[in-house]
Design a protein around this motif. Structure first.
Motif, PDB file in Angstrom:
ATOM      1  N   ASP A   1       0.815  -1.226   0.000  1.00 23.19           N
ATOM      2  CA  ASP A   1       0.000   0.000   0.000  1.00 23.19           C
ATOM      3  C   ASP A   1       0.846   1.272   0.000  1.00 23.19           C
ATOM      4  N   HIS A   2       2.173   1.120  -0.096  1.00 22.06           N
ATOM      5  CA  HIS A   2       3.076   2.276  -0.207  1.00 22.06           C
ATOM      6  C   HIS A   2       3.712   2.326  -1.600  1.00 22.06           C
ATOM      7  N   ILE A   3       4.119   3.517  -2.005  1.00 17.63           N
ATOM      8  CA  ILE A   3       5.059   3.641  -3.126  1.00 17.63           C
ATOM      9  C   ILE A   3       6.203   4.514  -2.618  1.00 17.63           C
ATOM     10  N   PHE A   4       7.411   3.946  -2.606  1.00 22.25           N
ATOM     11  CA  PHE A   4       8.605   4.681  -2.197  1.00 22.25           C
ATOM     12  C   PHE A   4       9.186   5.362  -3.443  1.00 22.25           C
ATOM     13  N   ILE A   5       9.528   6.641  -3.325  1.00 25.91           N
ATOM     14  CA  ILE A   5      10.069   7.375  -4.481  1.00 25.91           C
ATOM     15  C   ILE A   5      11.321   8.153  -4.072  1.00 25.91           C
ATOM     16  N   GLY A   6      12.422   7.896  -4.752  1.00 26.56           N
ATOM     17  CA  GLY A   6      13.634   8.695  -4.561  1.00 26.56           C
ATOM     18  C   GLY A   6      13.514   9.959  -5.389  1.00 26.56           C
ATOM     19  N   THR A   7      13.883  11.101  -4.825  1.00 24.51           N
ATOM     20  CA  THR A   7      13.721  12.356  -5.554  1.00 24.51           C
ATOM     21  C   THR A   7      14.831  13.336  -5.167  1.00 24.51           C
ATOM     22  N   TYR A   8      14.832  14.458  -5.825  1.00 22.17           N
ATOM     23  CA  TYR A   8      15.737  15.552  -5.468  1.00 22.17           C
ATOM     24  C   TYR A   8      15.003  16.839  -5.814  1.00 22.17           C
ATOM     25  N   THR A   9      14.734  17.670  -4.810  1.00 18.76           N
ATOM     26  CA  THR A   9      13.866  18.833  -5.057  1.00 18.76           C
ATOM     27  C   THR A   9      14.563  20.177  -4.814  1.00 18.76           C
ATOM     28  N   ALA A  10      15.866  20.144  -4.587  1.00 16.68           N
ATOM     29  CA  ALA A  10      16.574  21.414  -4.343  1.00 16.68           C
ATOM     30  C   ALA A  10      16.596  22.271  -5.613  1.00 16.68           C
ATOM     31  N   ALA A  11      16.855  23.566  -5.417  1.00 16.41           N
ATOM     32  CA  ALA A  11      16.814  24.523  -6.536  1.00 16.41           C
ATOM     33  C   ALA A  11      17.845  24.208  -7.612  1.00 16.41           C
ATOM     34  N   ASP A  12      18.944  23.524  -7.232  1.00 16.17           N
ATOM     35  CA  ASP A  12      19.988  23.240  -8.232  1.00 16.17           C
ATOM     36  C   ASP A  12      19.710  21.947  -9.014  1.00 16.17           C
ATOM     37  N   TYR A  13      18.478  21.414  -8.913  1.00 11.95           N
ATOM     38  CA  TYR A  13      18.104  20.178  -9.632  1.00 11.95           C
ATOM     39  C   TYR A  13      18.583  20.180 -11.096  1.00 11.95           C
ATOM     40  N   PRO A  14      18.316  21.250 -11.883  1.00 10.72           N
ATOM     41  CA  PRO A  14      18.678  21.188 -13.306  1.00 10.72           C
ATOM     42  C   PRO A  14      20.173  21.021 -13.560  1.00 10.72           C
ATOM     43  N   SER A  15      21.003  21.410 -12.590  1.00 12.06           N
ATOM     44  CA  SER A  15      22.453  21.338 -12.823  1.00 12.06           C
ATOM     45  C   SER A  15      23.031  19.964 -12.484  1.00 12.06           C
TER      46      SER A  15
END
Length: 303
Positions: free
Chosen positions: A143-157
């Motif tokens: 019943d979970h979905i684990f998601i790795g992410t990166y949300t900092a402002a420098d994401y595009p770099s």
């Protein structure tokens, strides 16, 4: 028709897309490297040879055949690295989500069209352009979905930042009945610190066990949540060196059968102690591209 069904990482596997190392092209230039570990091996002259990688992938295929798993392979595109099928798509429940990957990898999706043709079109989903997501960052877990992410402002770099905030929101909307649990991952140009995907620093296993690497997570509380979720006594904590060698990127064929790299002695011994059957194969050459067993599979059906 192929009835997609993937609810977790460990249920009995029935069909899978396994990537291919055939015709994977010349050694990339340093500018073409997608990740710091590949770059390291390009510069050191130790980038893996196609012939060695083909042997490793065939060893993986043999394990699948042994367990009666139906194996699909991508059509071979000349001079194209098609090893990591997890990057291009992933299945949750009965939905196959095409990943929005680095633009020059779009042709890899075309190479699995023969598989997609067997799937009900309503169940194939292409996220909008703003949604960046790769399968290595997405883990269905009941019943979970684990998601790795990166949300900092420098994401595009960061070329190593592959799954963004929009992806977390998109998957939440797609599966409103699931608990979505995002984890901020550490992105670095240093291969020993970089968690390219969630499966580079975390992997749930059967029997309530899991593999974890603390430093792969940017937020200590999020790492702590996973420790609490699985229970400290059920966790195999890997070192930075072991994360670098991709110890967490093993693959479960069933709740008690794990495919692992033959050099992962400490992990493989622990798994056997815990009652798992460990199918050991050589995969150290492929590991030089910052991907391993889970990365090169796209599970379609699990019981």
């Amino acid at each position: 028709m192929l009835k997609l069904n993937v609810k977790d990482e460990i249920s009995r596997l029935r069909s899978v897309v396994l990537g291919t190392a055939q015709s994977c092209g010349p050694v990339p230039s340093p500018e073409e490297a997608y990740d710091p570990k590949s770059l390291e091996h390009i510069l050191a002259g130790t980038y893996p040879k196609e012939s060695d990688m083909v042997v490793e992938m065939e060893a993986f295929a043999k394990v699948f055949y042994k367990y009666g798993v139906k194996v699909y392979r991508p059509e071979v595109i000349e001079n194209c690295n098609q090893i990591f099928s997890r990057d291009i798509a992933f299945v949750i429940e009965d939905k196959l989500i095409i990943a929005n990957i680095l633009p020059d990898r779009e042709q890899e999706v075309n190479a699995i069209l023969h598989v997609l043709e067997e799937v009900d079109k309503q169940n194939i989903i292409r996220p909008p352009e703003k949604v960046h997501v790769e399968g290595g960052d997405v883990m269905p877990w009941n019943d979970h979905i684990f998601i790795g992410t990166y949300t900092a402002a420098d994401y595009p770099s960061h070329i190593t930042a592959r799954t963004n905030k929009a992806a977390v929101e998109f998957i939440s909307e797609l599966f409103p009945e699931k608990t979505i649990k995002p984890f901020e991952l550490r992105k670095s140009k240093n291969a020993k610190e970089n968690a390219l995907h969630l499966d580079c620093c975390f992997q749930p296993l059967g029997k309530g066990k899991a593999i974890l690497h603390k430093n792969g997570f940017l937020v200590e509380e999020e790492y702590g949540w996973l420790v609490d979720f699985f229970g400290k006594e059920n966790i195999f904590e890997i070192s930075a060196e072991e994360m670098y060698h991709m110890f967490s990127n093993v693959f479960s064929i069933s709740p008690d059968v794990v495919v692992s790299e033959k050099n992962f002695t400490r992990l493989n011994n622990w798994l056997r102690e815990k009652g798992f059957t460990v199918e050991e194969i050589p995969y150290a050459e492929i590991a030089k591209q910052e991907g391993l067993l889970r990365c090169s599979t796209l599970p379609l059906v699990r019981d």
